[in-house]
Scaffold this motif. Structure first.
Motif, PDB file in Angstrom:
ATOM      1  N   SER A  58       8.925  66.297  46.255  1.00  0.00           N
ATOM      2  CA  SER A  58       9.521  65.134  45.532  1.00  0.00           C
ATOM      3  C   SER A  58      10.031  65.119  44.282  1.00  0.00           C
ATOM      4  N   VAL A  59       8.990  66.032  43.437  1.00  0.00           N
ATOM      5  CA  VAL A  59       9.539  66.288  41.992  1.00  0.00           C
ATOM      6  C   VAL A  59      10.689  67.248  41.906  1.00  0.00           C
ATOM      7  N   GLY A  60      10.611  68.231  42.896  1.00  0.00           N
ATOM      8  CA  GLY A  60      12.035  69.251  43.036  1.00  0.00           C
ATOM      9  C   GLY A  60      12.881  68.498  43.481  1.00  0.00           C
ATOM     10  N   GLY A  61      13.110  67.633  44.478  1.00  0.00           N
ATOM     11  CA  GLY A  61      14.107  66.868  44.908  1.00  0.00           C
ATOM     12  C   GLY A  61      14.834  65.989  43.712  1.00  0.00           C
ATOM     13  N   ALA A  62      13.867  65.316  43.181  1.00  0.00           N
ATOM     14  CA  ALA A  62      14.444  64.554  42.101  1.00  0.00           C
ATOM     15  C   ALA A  62      15.196  65.255  41.062  1.00  0.00           C
ATOM     16  N   ALA A 157      20.814  58.610  31.042  1.00  0.00           N
ATOM     17  CA  ALA A 157      19.216  57.855  31.445  1.00  0.00           C
ATOM     18  C   ALA A 157      19.211  57.195  32.498  1.00  0.00           C
ATOM     19  N   ALA A 158      20.352  56.421  32.936  1.00  0.00           N
ATOM     20  CA  ALA A 158      20.409  55.746  34.395  1.00  0.00           C
ATOM     21  C   ALA A 158      20.047  57.052  35.598  1.00  0.00           C
ATOM     22  N   LEU A 159      21.058  57.949  35.231  1.00  0.00           N
ATOM     23  CA  LEU A 159      20.778  58.689  36.333  1.00  0.00           C
ATOM     24  C   LEU A 159      19.251  59.543  36.565  1.00  0.00           C
ATOM     25  N   ALA A 160      18.673  59.620  35.259  1.00  0.00           N
ATOM     26  CA  ALA A 160      17.308  59.949  35.302  1.00  0.00           C
ATOM     27  C   ALA A 160      16.198  59.062  35.907  1.00  0.00           C
ATOM     28  N   VAL A 161      16.775  57.955  35.675  1.00  0.00           N
ATOM     29  CA  VAL A 161      15.784  56.595  36.299  1.00  0.00           C
ATOM     30  C   VAL A 161      15.916  56.622  37.928  1.00  0.00           C
ATOM     31  N   SER A 162      17.404  56.869  38.197  1.00  0.00           N
ATOM     32  CA  SER A 162      17.468  56.806  39.792  1.00  0.00           C
ATOM     33  C   SER A 162      17.145  57.899  40.414  1.00  0.00           C
ATOM     34  N   ALA A 163      17.134  59.026  39.693  1.00  0.00           N
ATOM     35  CA  ALA A 163      16.580  60.250  40.508  1.00  0.00           C
ATOM     36  C   ALA A 163      14.931  60.090  40.487  1.00  0.00           C
ATOM     37  N   ALA A 164      14.449  59.648  39.393  1.00  0.00           N
ATOM     38  CA  ALA A 164      12.673  59.589  39.563  1.00  0.00           C
ATOM     39  C   ALA A 164      12.488  58.342  40.535  1.00  0.00           C
ATOM     40  N   CYS A 165      13.066  57.493  40.766  1.00  0.00           N
ATOM     41  CA  CYS A 165      12.804  56.374  41.607  1.00  0.00           C
ATOM     42  C   CYS A 165      13.100  56.924  43.234  1.00  0.00           C
ATOM     43  N   THR A 166      14.204  57.784  43.504  1.00  0.00           N
ATOM     44  CA  THR A 166      14.239  58.409  44.642  1.00  0.00           C
ATOM     45  C   THR A 166      13.102  59.251  45.019  1.00  0.00           C
ATOM     46  N   GLY A 167      12.669  60.142  43.659  1.00  0.00           N
ATOM     47  CA  GLY A 167      11.583  60.970  44.112  1.00  0.00           C
ATOM     48  C   GLY A 167      10.280  60.042  44.277  1.00  0.00           C
ATOM     49  N   ALA A 168      10.088  59.217  43.750  1.00  0.00           N
ATOM     50  CA  ALA A 168       8.807  58.482  43.910  1.00  0.00           C
ATOM     51  C   ALA A 168       8.788  57.795  45.068  1.00  0.00           C
ATOM     52  N   GLY A 169      10.036  57.384  45.873  1.00  0.00           N
ATOM     53  CA  GLY A 169      10.075  56.776  47.131  1.00  0.00           C
ATOM     54  C   GLY A 169       9.857  57.938  48.165  1.00  0.00           C
ATOM     55  N   ALA A 170      10.370  59.063  47.959  1.00  0.00           N
ATOM     56  CA  ALA A 170      10.179  60.107  48.897  1.00  0.00           C
ATOM     57  C   ALA A 170       8.886  60.458  48.877  1.00  0.00           C
ATOM     58  N   LEU A 171       8.029  60.584  48.032  1.00  0.00           N
ATOM     59  CA  LEU A 171       6.690  60.746  47.882  1.00  0.00           C
ATOM     60  C   LEU A 171       5.660  59.805  48.255  1.00  0.00           C
TER      61      LEU A 171
END
Length: 218
Positions: A58-62, A157-171
């Motif tokens: 999840s972290v690597g994908g984000a 910053a918006a890209l970082a938040v979007s990637a973090a949300c995607t990683g959290a969802g996958a997790l």
């Protein structure tokens, strides 16, 4: 008068974890341990390993998603230009927005405006502006190299938040699947243990109750 013996303290978490690991690998000498006990220990071990892999994926994908989208956003920011447009009319589009049901919500709307880019090339069209904007007010807009109004580039910053949300969802999804698989495995082991206990008791009960001896006497 001697005091009653103190109850044994439960093993700490590291000791319990080490005991489960030794049991999973068969290194713990337990004469009374059943194969099912080792199977349960292996199931928990696989769940822990799966949890670590899930977190890493999840972290690597984000991070990969952020690194893939950030250069594109930087390229858009270098290609686009931020200029000022002059509001020419706020009435017509506000009425249309209300007519189509998109007005009345939020503090921004589209208004008619004019601007010049590149150089003194005139352009006009609808641009995003605050609802408080009046005719003649200057509002910042983003334009492409041809001078056409376009959406602003995405911030890092918006890209970082979007990637973090995607990683959290996958997790969350992968963790839920892992927990479900563990519960199904433990449930299957419990059913096997119950079946083994029932079969063993069916063989032992006649001897334990003495019915086997009565049958031999008869």
């Amino acid at each position: 008068m001697s005091s009653p013996p103190r109850p044994a303290r439960p093993a700490s978490l590291p000791r319990r974890t080490g005991r489960q690991l030794r049991r999973a690998f068969g290194a713990r000498h337990e004469p009374l341990a059943r194969p099912l006990d080792r199977s349960r220990a292996r199931a928990w071990l696989l769940a822990v390993v799966g949890g670590l892999l899930t977190a890493a994926l999840s972290v690597g994908g984000a991070l990969l998603l952020y690194r893939a989208t950030a250069p594109r956003a930087d390229a858009d920011r270098a290609r686009l230009h931020r200029i000022e447009a002059v509001v020419t009319n706020t009435t017509d589009h506000s009425a249309a927005a209300g007519r189509f049901g998109s007005g009345g919500y939020g503090n921004r709307t589209d208004v008619a405006a004019s601007w010049s880019y590149p150089g003194h090339t005139p352009h006009s069209g609808l641009v995003d502006a605050p609802r408080s904007a009046v005719a003649g007010a200057a509002v910042p807009i983003w334009v492409d190299p041809d001078g056409n109004a376009t959406a602003p580039p995405v911030e890092r910053a918006a890209l970082a938040v979007s990637a973090a949300c995607t990683g959290a969802g996958a997790l969350l999804v992968l963790s839920a699947l892992l927990v479900l698989a563990l519960r199904l495995r433990l449930h299957a082991l419990d059913r096997r243990a119950e079946a083994d206990w029932t079969s063993g008791w069916a063989r032992l009960e006649p001897h334990w109750s003495g019915r086997a001896g009565h049958r031999r006497e008869e």
